[in-house]
Scaffold this active site. Structure first.
Site, PDB file in Angstrom:
ATOM      1  N   ARG A 194     -69.873  -5.228 -24.873  1.00 54.72           N
ATOM      2  CA  ARG A 194     -68.704  -4.916 -24.067  1.00 54.72           C
ATOM      3  C   ARG A 194     -68.120  -6.207 -23.513  1.00 54.72           C
ATOM      4  O   ARG A 194     -68.840  -7.060 -23.003  1.00 54.72           O
ATOM      5  CB  ARG A 194     -69.067  -3.953 -22.925  1.00 54.72           C
ATOM      6  CG  ARG A 194     -69.377  -2.535 -23.388  1.00 54.72           C
ATOM      7  CD  ARG A 194     -68.140  -1.838 -23.922  1.00 54.72           C
ATOM      8  NE  ARG A 194     -68.393  -0.474 -24.371  1.00 54.72           N
ATOM      9  CZ  ARG A 194     -68.586  -0.111 -25.632  1.00 54.72           C
ATOM     10  NH1 ARG A 194     -68.570  -1.032 -26.584  1.00 54.72           N
ATOM     11  NH2 ARG A 194     -68.787   1.146 -25.951  1.00 54.72           N
ATOM     12  N   HIS A 245     -62.589  -5.160 -32.571  1.00 56.66           N
ATOM     13  CA  HIS A 245     -63.525  -4.049 -32.395  1.00 56.66           C
ATOM     14  C   HIS A 245     -63.814  -3.364 -33.734  1.00 56.66           C
ATOM     15  O   HIS A 245     -63.715  -2.142 -33.872  1.00 56.66           O
ATOM     16  CB  HIS A 245     -62.962  -3.032 -31.385  1.00 56.66           C
ATOM     17  CG  HIS A 245     -64.027  -2.504 -30.466  1.00 56.66           C
ATOM     18  ND1 HIS A 245     -63.995  -2.674 -29.107  1.00 56.66           N
ATOM     19  CD2 HIS A 245     -65.162  -1.819 -30.713  1.00 56.66           C
ATOM     20  CE1 HIS A 245     -65.048  -2.105 -28.549  1.00 56.66           C
ATOM     21  NE2 HIS A 245     -65.783  -1.577 -29.507  1.00 56.66           N
ATOM     22  N   GLU A 255     -58.555  -4.261 -23.946  1.00 57.65           N
ATOM     23  CA  GLU A 255     -58.114  -4.103 -25.335  1.00 57.65           C
ATOM     24  C   GLU A 255     -56.889  -3.191 -25.377  1.00 57.65           C
ATOM     25  O   GLU A 255     -56.743  -2.307 -24.531  1.00 57.65           O
ATOM     26  CB  GLU A 255     -59.245  -3.513 -26.181  1.00 57.65           C
ATOM     27  CG  GLU A 255     -60.465  -4.425 -26.249  1.00 57.65           C
ATOM     28  CD  GLU A 255     -61.588  -3.864 -27.111  1.00 57.65           C
ATOM     29  OE1 GLU A 255     -61.397  -2.793 -27.741  1.00 57.65           O
ATOM     30  OE2 GLU A 255     -62.655  -4.489 -27.162  1.00 57.65           O
TER      31      GLU A 255
END
Length: 330
Positions: free
Chosen positions: A244, A292, A273
């Site tokens: 994270r 991601h 994000e």
């Protein structure tokens, strides 16, 4: 038969590569894909998803208390992934919504392998040198000096499902492997069999040449790596993060790179994000970011899709869910 409306929220991959997964849930009810702002507020999110009683959710947006307080009946939120930071589990249970995630082993190899790939790409400056070659500038090759990984000391912060696999992959380089985790989930005998040593965080920071962040994000480790922690590290340390983004203070990180304390940072997750081109992280050639995509292998996406489809089928058939988080709350 009950009427089911299924919302696939902010997932650009579910049902795209493996179209059979979309077809299977279409046999159960009406299905629609929603691509919503990652920072949409809970009330607006509830309004957007009004009438949809089953949700297949990506890592964003936030399904918080405000969402559940304003949402009509929602039977299920099936996370298309192993994390659940974006779902308020307590609020979900209070409103009769079941929440399930993908079993961790589904993503273990893909995420860990991607982390190593990103780290090696950063360390050997592969992207920059390949781009220079594409620009017909072969003569620039001496600019792209890197470092070896063989024989170096590796640190893994968070030794759970993925962190333990990262440690296993690091072992191929033959150097010491240090892990820091208050409650490692590795099986009995794993530390000894993989030549891994458990140490306190300061020892890991002081000794490791390469540090991997693999801890879960919670209230106690927000910005776990800050300016003070970076100051404890070796000069020229490399960091990687496929967990994270909020585990690291990105401003302190950039300061560390500027000072030369940090040689580089590779990450598949950032604190906010999506990352836009104006981000200072993307302006620094010592930072390598991927959007991601660490779970984006055919094997992993197939397993994730299969799990979400099974969640939908089970909720409709009133059968137990695998990895249901709401069932663990008192």
């Amino acid at each position: 038969m009950a009427q089911y409306k299924i919302a696939v929220v902010n997932s650009s991959s579910f049902g795209q590569v493996f179209k059979e997964h979309w077809k299977q849930i279409e046999e159960i009810g009406e299905v629609k894909r929603f691509m919503l702002p990652t920072d949409i507020d809970g009330k607006s999110l509830a309004k957007e998803l009004n009438g949809y009683n089953i949700i297949i959710a990506s890592v964003t947006p936030m399904f918080n208390k405000e969402f559940f307080d304003n949402k009509d009946e929602t039977l299920l939120i099936s996370r298309h992934g192993i994390g659940f930071n974006n779902v308020d589990i307590k609020a979900a249970k209070e409103h009769g919504t079941k929440v399930a995630i993908v079993p961790q082993l589904v993503e273990r190899d893909s995420v860990a392998e991607n982390e190593l790939a990103n780290l090696m790409t950063l360390v050997r400056r592969t992207v920059q040198s390949a781009e220079r070659e594409r620009d017909d500038r072969y003569e620039d090759r001496a600019e792209f000096m890197g470092n070896e990984l063989s024989g170096k000391t590796f640190g893994v912060i968070g030794c759970g499902n993925i962190g333990s696999r990262v440690a296993e992959l690091f072992s191929v380089f033959g150097g010491p492997i240090l892990v820091n985790d208050p409650d490692p989930k590795a099986p009995a005998g794993w530390l000894k069999s993989h030549n891994v040593e458990r140490v306190d965080l300061d020892t890991l920071l002081e000794k490791a040449d390469y540090i991997s962040l693999n801890a879960s994000l919670n209230d106690g480790n927000y910005h776990l790596i800050d300016a003070k922690k970076i100051a404890k590290m070796k000069k020229g340390v490399y960091l990687c993060n496929n967990a994270r983004g909020a585990l690291i203070d990105e401003t302190a990180l950039l300061d560390g790179i500027k000072s030369g304390k940090v040689a580089g940072y590779a990450a598949d997750a950032v604190e906010v994000e999506p990352v836009r081109a104006t981000s200072p992280l993307l302006q620094n050639d010592r930072v390598l970011l991927t959007p991601h995509t660490s779970a984006y292998t055919y094997e992993c996406l197939h397993g994730m899709g299969e799990k979400c489809v099974s969640d939908v089928k089970n909720i409709v058939a009133n059968k137990p869910l695998v990895r249901e988080l709401t069932s663990t709350l008192a």
